[in-house]
Design a protein around this motif. Structure first.
Motif, PDB file in Angstrom:
ATOM      1  N   LEU A  58     -76.773  42.891 -30.238  1.00 30.80           N
ATOM      2  CA  LEU A  58     -76.958  41.727 -29.471  1.00 30.80           C
ATOM      3  C   LEU A  58     -76.083  40.560 -29.826  1.00 30.80           C
ATOM      4  O   LEU A  58     -75.615  39.652 -29.005  1.00 30.80           O
ATOM      5  CB  LEU A  58     -78.601  41.475 -29.485  1.00 30.80           C
ATOM      6  N   ALA A  59     -76.006  40.272 -31.117  1.00 34.43           N
ATOM      7  CA  ALA A  59     -75.344  39.188 -31.624  1.00 34.43           C
ATOM      8  C   ALA A  59     -73.755  39.325 -31.176  1.00 34.43           C
ATOM      9  O   ALA A  59     -73.240  37.973 -30.844  1.00 34.43           O
ATOM     10  CB  ALA A  59     -75.156  38.982 -33.246  1.00 34.43           C
ATOM     11  N   ASP A  60     -73.312  40.455 -31.235  1.00 34.10           N
ATOM     12  CA  ASP A  60     -71.546  40.446 -30.941  1.00 34.10           C
ATOM     13  C   ASP A  60     -71.565  40.130 -29.333  1.00 34.10           C
ATOM     14  O   ASP A  60     -70.739  39.588 -29.080  1.00 34.10           O
ATOM     15  CB  ASP A  60     -71.325  41.825 -31.094  1.00 34.10           C
ATOM     16  N   ILE A  61     -72.594  40.607 -28.561  1.00 28.57           N
ATOM     17  CA  ILE A  61     -72.609  40.261 -27.181  1.00 28.57           C
ATOM     18  C   ILE A  61     -72.672  38.692 -26.864  1.00 28.57           C
ATOM     19  O   ILE A  61     -72.053  37.827 -26.112  1.00 28.57           O
ATOM     20  CB  ILE A  61     -73.813  40.842 -26.391  1.00 28.57           C
ATOM     21  N   ALA A  62     -73.632  38.013 -27.641  1.00 25.68           N
ATOM     22  CA  ALA A  62     -73.714  36.438 -27.700  1.00 25.68           C
ATOM     23  C   ALA A  62     -72.433  36.006 -28.093  1.00 25.68           C
ATOM     24  O   ALA A  62     -72.042  34.894 -27.408  1.00 25.68           O
ATOM     25  CB  ALA A  62     -74.965  36.273 -28.639  1.00 25.68           C
ATOM     26  N   LEU A  63     -71.694  36.453 -29.172  1.00 27.89           N
ATOM     27  CA  LEU A  63     -70.613  35.906 -29.663  1.00 27.89           C
ATOM     28  C   LEU A  63     -69.288  35.956 -28.740  1.00 27.89           C
ATOM     29  O   LEU A  63     -68.737  35.174 -28.457  1.00 27.89           O
ATOM     30  CB  LEU A  63     -70.332  36.382 -31.064  1.00 27.89           C
ATOM     31  N   ASN A  64     -69.149  37.273 -28.348  1.00 30.03           N
ATOM     32  CA  ASN A  64     -67.703  37.562 -27.577  1.00 30.03           C
ATOM     33  C   ASN A  64     -67.873  37.679 -26.081  1.00 30.03           C
ATOM     34  O   ASN A  64     -66.910  37.667 -25.520  1.00 30.03           O
ATOM     35  CB  ASN A  64     -67.302  39.093 -28.206  1.00 30.03           C
ATOM     36  N   TRP A 121     -67.408  37.453 -38.112  1.00 34.30           N
ATOM     37  CA  TRP A 121     -66.888  36.649 -37.044  1.00 34.30           C
ATOM     38  C   TRP A 121     -67.236  35.444 -36.342  1.00 34.30           C
ATOM     39  O   TRP A 121     -66.752  34.597 -35.771  1.00 34.30           O
ATOM     40  CB  TRP A 121     -66.310  37.532 -35.918  1.00 34.30           C
ATOM     41  N   ALA A 122     -68.598  35.206 -36.807  1.00 33.23           N
ATOM     42  CA  ALA A 122     -69.416  34.154 -36.273  1.00 33.23           C
ATOM     43  C   ALA A 122     -69.015  32.754 -37.144  1.00 33.23           C
ATOM     44  O   ALA A 122     -68.585  31.949 -36.401  1.00 33.23           O
ATOM     45  CB  ALA A 122     -70.982  34.389 -36.524  1.00 33.23           C
ATOM     46  N   PRO A 123     -68.977  32.955 -38.505  1.00 31.82           N
ATOM     47  CA  PRO A 123     -68.128  31.881 -39.055  1.00 31.82           C
ATOM     48  C   PRO A 123     -66.868  31.601 -38.916  1.00 31.82           C
ATOM     49  O   PRO A 123     -66.371  30.561 -38.940  1.00 31.82           O
ATOM     50  CB  PRO A 123     -68.403  31.986 -40.673  1.00 31.82           C
ATOM     51  N   PHE A 124     -66.216  32.638 -38.869  1.00 35.24           N
ATOM     52  CA  PHE A 124     -64.659  32.489 -38.348  1.00 35.24           C
ATOM     53  C   PHE A 124     -64.578  31.787 -37.080  1.00 35.24           C
ATOM     54  O   PHE A 124     -63.665  30.718 -37.281  1.00 35.24           O
ATOM     55  CB  PHE A 124     -64.097  33.962 -38.037  1.00 35.24           C
ATOM     56  N   TRP A 125     -65.306  32.029 -36.175  1.00 32.90           N
ATOM     57  CA  TRP A 125     -65.158  31.098 -34.739  1.00 32.90           C
ATOM     58  C   TRP A 125     -65.363  29.847 -35.225  1.00 32.90           C
ATOM     59  O   TRP A 125     -65.106  28.942 -34.178  1.00 32.90           O
ATOM     60  CB  TRP A 125     -65.526  31.745 -33.835  1.00 32.90           C
ATOM     61  N   LEU A 151     -59.420  43.870 -17.127  1.00 25.96           N
ATOM     62  CA  LEU A 151     -60.640  44.004 -18.104  1.00 25.96           C
ATOM     63  C   LEU A 151     -61.504  43.029 -17.866  1.00 25.96           C
ATOM     64  O   LEU A 151     -62.561  42.869 -18.504  1.00 25.96           O
ATOM     65  CB  LEU A 151     -60.224  43.922 -19.572  1.00 25.96           C
ATOM     66  N   GLY A 152     -61.060  41.847 -17.184  1.00 28.03           N
ATOM     67  CA  GLY A 152     -61.915  40.433 -16.999  1.00 28.03           C
ATOM     68  C   GLY A 152     -61.992  39.990 -18.519  1.00 28.03           C
ATOM     69  O   GLY A 152     -63.147  39.300 -18.788  1.00 28.03           O
ATOM     70  N   GLU A 153     -61.058  39.879 -19.146  1.00 27.05           N
ATOM     71  CA  GLU A 153     -60.916  39.362 -20.605  1.00 27.05           C
ATOM     72  C   GLU A 153     -60.664  37.996 -20.371  1.00 27.05           C
ATOM     73  O   GLU A 153     -59.648  37.519 -19.611  1.00 27.05           O
ATOM     74  CB  GLU A 153     -59.677  40.260 -21.184  1.00 27.05           C
ATOM     75  N   ARG A 154     -61.471  37.002 -21.253  1.00 22.65           N
ATOM     76  CA  ARG A 154     -61.192  35.751 -21.241  1.00 22.65           C
ATOM     77  C   ARG A 154     -60.728  34.833 -22.475  1.00 22.65           C
ATOM     78  O   ARG A 154     -60.989  33.896 -22.358  1.00 22.65           O
ATOM     79  CB  ARG A 154     -62.355  34.974 -20.723  1.00 22.65           C
ATOM     80  N   SER A 155     -60.405  35.768 -23.136  1.00 20.58           N
ATOM     81  CA  SER A 155     -59.810  35.031 -24.706  1.00 20.58           C
ATOM     82  C   SER A 155     -58.442  35.520 -24.855  1.00 20.58           C
ATOM     83  O   SER A 155     -57.568  34.350 -25.117  1.00 20.58           O
ATOM     84  CB  SER A 155     -60.901  35.497 -25.966  1.00 20.58           C
ATOM     85  N   LEU A 156     -58.285  36.740 -24.921  1.00 26.36           N
ATOM     86  CA  LEU A 156     -57.016  37.238 -25.229  1.00 26.36           C
ATOM     87  C   LEU A 156     -55.878  36.959 -24.442  1.00 26.36           C
ATOM     88  O   LEU A 156     -54.745  36.503 -24.490  1.00 26.36           O
ATOM     89  CB  LEU A 156     -56.796  38.590 -25.360  1.00 26.36           C
ATOM     90  N   VAL A 157     -56.512  36.859 -23.087  1.00 25.73           N
ATOM     91  CA  VAL A 157     -55.606  36.455 -21.774  1.00 25.73           C
ATOM     92  C   VAL A 157     -54.905  34.879 -22.130  1.00 25.73           C
ATOM     93  O   VAL A 157     -54.051  34.673 -21.681  1.00 25.73           O
ATOM     94  CB  VAL A 157     -56.649  36.359 -20.444  1.00 25.73           C
ATOM     95  N   THR A 158     -55.743  34.074 -22.684  1.00 29.24           N
ATOM     96  CA  THR A 158     -55.238  32.618 -22.908  1.00 29.24           C
ATOM     97  C   THR A 158     -53.954  32.690 -23.713  1.00 29.24           C
ATOM     98  O   THR A 158     -52.801  31.842 -23.165  1.00 29.24           O
ATOM     99  CB  THR A 158     -56.231  31.776 -23.535  1.00 29.24           C
ATOM    100  N   TRP A 159     -53.870  33.362 -24.952  1.00 27.23           N
ATOM    101  CA  TRP A 159     -52.662  33.382 -25.545  1.00 27.23           C
ATOM    102  C   TRP A 159     -51.686  33.999 -24.798  1.00 27.23           C
ATOM    103  O   TRP A 159     -50.353  33.638 -24.999  1.00 27.23           O
ATOM    104  CB  TRP A 159     -53.117  34.231 -26.987  1.00 27.23           C
ATOM    105  N   THR A 160     -51.735  35.071 -24.105  1.00 29.65           N
ATOM    106  CA  THR A 160     -50.968  35.894 -23.323  1.00 29.65           C
ATOM    107  C   THR A 160     -50.141  35.062 -22.139  1.00 29.65           C
ATOM    108  O   THR A 160     -49.102  35.111 -22.180  1.00 29.65           O
ATOM    109  CB  THR A 160     -51.524  37.200 -22.488  1.00 29.65           C
ATOM    110  N   ILE A 161     -51.034  34.382 -21.557  1.00 32.66           N
ATOM    111  CA  ILE A 161     -50.476  33.297 -20.761  1.00 32.66           C
ATOM    112  C   ILE A 161     -49.580  32.265 -21.238  1.00 32.66           C
ATOM    113  O   ILE A 161     -48.445  31.993 -20.663  1.00 32.66           O
ATOM    114  CB  ILE A 161     -51.736  32.471 -19.821  1.00 32.66           C
ATOM    115  N   SER A 162     -49.779  31.898 -22.422  1.00 32.55           N
ATOM    116  CA  SER A 162     -49.121  30.911 -23.089  1.00 32.55           C
ATOM    117  C   SER A 162     -47.648  31.423 -23.608  1.00 32.55           C
ATOM    118  O   SER A 162     -46.458  30.886 -23.407  1.00 32.55           O
ATOM    119  CB  SER A 162     -49.804  30.298 -24.298  1.00 32.55           C
ATOM    120  N   ARG A 163     -47.837  32.547 -24.211  1.00 33.14           N
ATOM    121  CA  ARG A 163     -46.416  33.376 -24.536  1.00 33.14           C
ATOM    122  C   ARG A 163     -45.649  33.720 -23.329  1.00 33.14           C
ATOM    123  O   ARG A 163     -44.368  33.413 -23.220  1.00 33.14           O
ATOM    124  CB  ARG A 163     -46.693  34.561 -25.206  1.00 33.14           C
TER     125      ARG A 163
END
Length: 815
Positions: free
Chosen positions: A470-476, A513-517, A660-672
């Motif tokens: 449940l925490a991972d869903i909340a985070l990612n 990964w919570a403190p990482f972000w 995939l409806g991905e909203r984080s990795l896609v940002t880096w991909t667009i920039s590159r």
């Protein structure tokens, strides 16, 4: 070819007639989808392999491995034989006994099965028949499509047979596949039906044959069963008394009449045989509840109720599923309860390798009969709940998520009213939530996991299991870092209460990964280090968690430490993956190895590592990981000057992210991708991809904002708007400074200072400090990147635009 039709229309007979006409030398592999096999999804593949190897479920694993090795070495390339045998072994239950499921087990089997078929096809045509496909799980459809798409150059013929509702299970089945054909078997017309009735009962008069044909509605099975009933000898025939042949209103009534007129011992045997799921049984299992004498089995075969498996001694099945259903319905509930319980007890007494889903099914049926007879007696129901939950746990660990959800739901259906649910049901809900999680069904997962925590009380097993997912869903998924942190804290506290290294290591690996972000890398690092120590101290060994801890440490050390250390950690994880023969772990580790090598400017080595990572992820159909690895490879191509290859890879990565409806990795991909387009002199294309994608991305994370700002800076430069470019670059630097990650800050400062001049970032001293930090961290890519920008801006000079201040007359950086 897909053949569909209603029940009893003659699909199996069509297959039998077709395969009987095949030329000598053609190999025929037949497997049947079933809801009751231990591995529901890929049971047909396992059935084909067992027949080909001439083994059964009870054959010792060593003997199965030896037969598998012989068969594979006889048809596959020597360099592939070991890998193909290992993958096929997974379908037979070999090599996946560990506690940690192989997330992409189905994809490995899929790849192994294709190689096996292609190897067999070198010696002649191969016909692969999948029966009862309407009962199939999605993974089996994926396997068939994989074979059809990738085996087109081999002499393979795939025949799929099922009922009409196959297309409800898999809408659009067959669409987009070359050379695919679907046909539906229609009911017989009046003339054909009468001809079949006369052929099935030679002594029938024309009027009776016509009456049967009309009554059966053109269904061949109904016609044959009705004819068989009318031809059956019964008391009126013996006495010679007058009687009529009324036709029962349904085919079920026809079958019931046929069974009722069997000799008593044959009638008793066929009813007891119907206790076994899917209408298939082993004589050894049947002997637990009956006396399957050969002469009685012969009677039932002669009556066309049972058929024996020609390739597996002792295996029988009902000629048609309806025969089994009707025979079972004729058993009184108390007798059903007794028989199911007797079978379950016998299987449990077999020894160390019981059949958990088989046991669960029989206990479930015994419990249902028991509750119907006495709703107050829950003793069998409680046993069935535990058995179904255990079978669900095993399926979940093997990443058979859809099967696990079905088993868990059946357990809850027997668990009684919700107001009395407690820790037992909470654990079931936690398992169900995890299964939904792996399917990407995050809302269903959230509902199940929250309910689990609500009713768990102080059960630490549920708290750590449900809490961490449940925490991972909340985070990612939801991006709620604060809620994720609270849930992770609760899950970790519960895991420590258990004093079990398995949940402690896994909770730490997710919770870090919570403190990482939040930018608290010291806390994240301490959690991953504890996970590593816990995994290594596990007396049962836990290489999976150890490898994940090593790559996670590489992630948190890279922004603030030395990339040489990160590379060493990733290479250690790679070695563990190879020792485990876990290709997914190998691919993950290689992606970390490749990225460390890229930062160190060892681009050729980076490309080699990422090539392996991409190949494995593509083979395993690990689409999120593939998007990441393909994007990383594209970035290496960009840095190496292979801009066409870079653009191709990054466009594929962007497409996968969108699918995939991905909203984080896609940002880096667009920039590159935008950087690559600018390097190719395509500013309009770069602007288009940035503007089109901004609404799809997660721009809240500092790192992601700096990626986009960097791309927007270079776009403004390319369009000659130096003032806007400078403002965007300084905003990117501010974002990184707010994040506080040493190497990221130094890289951004160096980048801005080299493009807009040292004064833009505080002077030469700041630049030299940034240079020293990057050299110490071995982040050589960040030192070289401005040179690439200068090269990509050459088209500006050709167009008459002045270069940015910092790029005029610069010298190459040290290192």
């Amino acid at each position: 070819v897909t053949v569909v039709g209603e029940r009893g229309i003659g699909k199996r007979r069509l297959v039998q007639e077709f395969t009987s006409t095949l030329p000598e030398g053609a190999k025929v592999l037949v497997g049947r989808a079933s809801e009751f096999e231990e591995d529901v999804t890929l049971a047909p593949v396992a059935e084909m392999l067992r027949r080909e190897l001439d083994v059964d479920r009870d054959t010792p694993p060593a003997q199965i491995q030896e037969r598998l090795r012989q068969i594979v070495e006889g048809c596959c390339e020597p360099t592939e034989a070991d890998q193909v045998a290992a993958r096929l072994g997974l379908a037979l239950g070999l090599g996946d006994e560990g506690r940690e499921g192989r997330r992409y087990r189905a994809a490995e089997i899929r790849a192994g099965f294709l190689s096996f078929l292609q190897g067999q096809a070198r010696s002649g045509p191969v016909v692969v028949v999948f029966e009862e496909l309407h009962l199939a799980q999605q993974g089996l459809f994926d396997l068939i499509e994989h074979v059809l798409r990738n085996g087109r150059r081999s002499p393979l013929f795939v025949l799929c047979v099922g009922r009409d509702d196959l297309f409800e299970v898999r809408p659009g089945w067959g669409g987009g596949l070359f050379d695919a054909l679907t046909m539906r078997l229609e009911p017989l017309n009046a003339e054909e039906a009468e001809e079949l009735a006369r052929g099935a009962g030679e002594s029938l008069d024309e009027a009776t044959a016509e009456r049967i044909a009309r009554h059966a509605g053109g269904n061949p099975f109904f016609i044959v069963e009705t004819t068989g009933m009318l031809l059956q000898s019964h008391e009126e025939h013996v006495l010679g008394t007058a009687h009529s042949h009324l036709l029962p209103p349904t085919v079920q009534a026809v079958v019931a009449s046929r069974i009722d007129h069997l000799p008593e011992s044959a009638r008793d045997l066929v009813r007891k045989a119907a206790v076994f799921p899917d209408g298939t049984f082993d004589v050894a299992d049947l002997s637990v509840i009956a006396e399957p004498k050969p002469e009685m089995l012969q009677v039932l075969e002669d009556e066309e109720l049972l058929v024996r498996d020609p390739r597996r001694e002792g295996i029988w099945r009902f000629r048609h599923g309806m025969l089994s259903d009707v025979a079972y319905e004729s058993l009184p509930k108390r007798e059903r309860q007794r028989l199911h319980l007797q079978v379950a007890e016998a299987i449990l007494a077999e020894g160390p390798k019981p059949r958990p889903k088989f046991v669960a099914y029989h206990l479930e049926q015994a419990a249902r009969a028991s509750l119907d007879l006495n709703p107050d007696d829950r003793s069998l129901a409680d046993r069935a709940v535990l058995a179904l939950a255990h079978a669900g746990d095993l399926s979940r660990r093997r990443i058979q998520s859809r099967t696990a959800i079905d088993l868990y739901q059946r357990a809850l259906d027997l668990a009684g009213p919700e107001e009395v649910w407690g820790a037992r049901e909470a654990r079931i809900l936690a398992g169900m939530g995890e299964a939904h999680y792996w399917l990407g069904e995050y809302e269903d997962a959230r509902v199940a996991l929250e309910k689990a925590l609500e009713i768990a009380g102080t059960d630490p097993t549920t708290e750590t299991h449900a809490g961490r997912f449940l925490a991972d869903i909340a985070l990612n998924v939801r991006g709620d870092v604060d809620r994720a942190g609270g849930l992770f804290d609760r899950a970790l506290a519960a895991a420590r209460k258990l004093e079990d290294p398995w949940p402690i290591a896994r909770t730490l690996l997710m919770a870090g990964w919570a403190p990482f972000w939040k930018g608290d890398l010291d806390v994240a690092r301490s959690m991953f280090e504890e996970a590593l120590v816990t995994a290594r101290a596990n007396p049962e060994r836990d290489p999976w968690a150890e490898a994940r801890a090593l790559t996670s440490l590489s992630s948190v050390i890279s922004p603030v430490g030395d990339e040489v250390e990160c590379l060493a950690l990733a290479e250690e994880a790679l070695e563990l993956g190879r020792d485990m023969k876990d290709r997914f772990t190998v691919a993950v580790a290689q992606s970390y190895v490749g990225n460390s090598l890229r930062r160190m400017w060892r681009l050729d080595e980076a490309l080699a590592a990422l090539e392996e990572s991409v190949a494995v992820f593509r083979e395993l159909d690990a689409r999120w990981e593939l998007a990441s690895a393909v994007g990383d490879r594209g970035n290496v191509h960009r840095l190496s000057g292979r801009l066409r290859e870079a653009e191709r890879d990054l466009e594929e990565a962007l497409r996968l992210c969108r699918e995939l409806g991905e909203r984080s990795l896609v940002t880096w991909t667009i920039s590159r991708l935008a950087l690559t387009m600018l390097a190719r002199g395509e500013p309009q294309a770069a602007r288009s991809v940035l503007e089109d994608s901004l609404s799809r991305v997660a721009v809240d994370e500092p790192g992601f904002r700096s990626f986009l700002l960097e791309s927007q800076t270079l776009l403004a430069l390319a369009e000659g708007d130096l003032s806007a470019a400078r403002q965007l670059a300084l905003r990117a630097l501010e974002v990184e400074r707010d994040g506080g990650m040493r190497n990221n800050v130094a890289a951004q400062l160096w980048w801005v200072g080299r493009i807009f001049g040292p004064d833009a970032v505080g002077g030469e001293a700041e630049m030299e400090a940034a240079r020293g930090t990057l050299e110490e961290a071995h982040w050589i890519q960040s030192l070289r990147e401005p040179e690439l920008i200068a090269q990509s801006m050459e088209f500006m000079a050709a167009a008459g635009a002045p270069p940015p201040a910092g790029l005029a007359g610069t010298t190459a950086p040290r290192g």
